[in-house]
Design an enzyme around this catalytic site. Sequence first.
Site, short mmCIF file in Angstrom:
data_model
loop_
_atom_site.label_atom_id
_atom_site.label_comp_id
_atom_site.label_asym_id
_atom_site.label_seq_id
_atom_site.Cartn_x
_atom_site.Cartn_y
_atom_site.Cartn_z
N CYS A 162 -9.77 1.02 -9.01
CA CYS A 162 -9.92 -0.16 -9.85
C CYS A 162 -9.25 -1.32 -9.11
CB CYS A 162 -9.26 0.10 -11.20
SG CYS A 162 -9.51 -1.19 -12.40
N CYS A 199 -1.53 -4.80 5.55
CA CYS A 199 -0.58 -5.86 5.15
C CYS A 199 0.23 -5.52 3.90
CB CYS A 199 -1.32 -7.18 4.94
SG CYS A 199 -2.38 -7.23 3.47
N CYS A 209 -5.52 -10.10 4.88
CA CYS A 209 -5.47 -9.88 6.33
C CYS A 209 -6.83 -9.57 6.95
CB CYS A 209 -4.50 -8.76 6.66
SG CYS A 209 -5.05 -7.14 6.09
N CYS A 240 -3.36 -2.40 0.63
CA CYS A 240 -3.95 -2.48 1.96
C CYS A 240 -2.99 -1.85 2.95
CB CYS A 240 -4.21 -3.94 2.32
SG CYS A 240 -4.70 -4.21 4.03
N CYS A 266 -9.85 -6.89 2.93
CA CYS A 266 -8.65 -7.43 2.29
C CYS A 266 -8.70 -8.95 2.38
CB CYS A 266 -7.40 -6.89 2.99
SG CYS A 266 -5.86 -7.59 2.36
#
Length: 197
Positions: A181, A159, A111, A156, A108
């Site tokens: 996607c 976060c 984070c 995610c 991510c």
Amino acid sequence: MRLPPFSNLLRTFYTFSHLTRIRPLARQSLLLKPLTLKSMPTIPFLGSLFGSRSIQSNNMSYPDQRSPDEWRAVLSKEQFRILREKGTEPPGSGKYDKFFSESGVYKCAGCDAPLYKANHKFKSSCGWPAYFDSIPGAVVRHEDNSFGMARTEICCANCGGHLGHVFKGEGYPTPTDERHCVNSISLNFSPEDKPVQ
């Protein structure tokens, strides 16, 4: 020849129609400056059709609880728009769309939590990086009814940053018959990291 799903066409239309050119003043046009692009004002009805807001994801609690100002301090303007405001990057514009590696982890961009193994990525030719699965527990799914259709948003799990959407049953030769996607700007790639088992 395989045509992209209708949802990709709508997303592309929205992406390119959401910027408008500002007409330069007569004296500015003589200076040969580049034209400035500004986004359109928000229109509630169109926002409900073309936005990517998920009621569930806004009410969820995530381990990383930074405020919007704290996120603005660590993310670029475009990263904030996509990760925190659930935007979409233009198709084909992301650095990971055509990038492939044998090993490593996609994390991510907000984070740094591991999300996808490099060997989960496949070529879908949709304009965004595509993965057939995520690292277990790294991604959460929410119902997204924007664009006048039911889709599955992915975020995610650490976060709550918006990653993109999952599409099922498109017939790709993958173990899950799913396509995550994902916006490239939502990701960072780490070739050295080993995925969490």
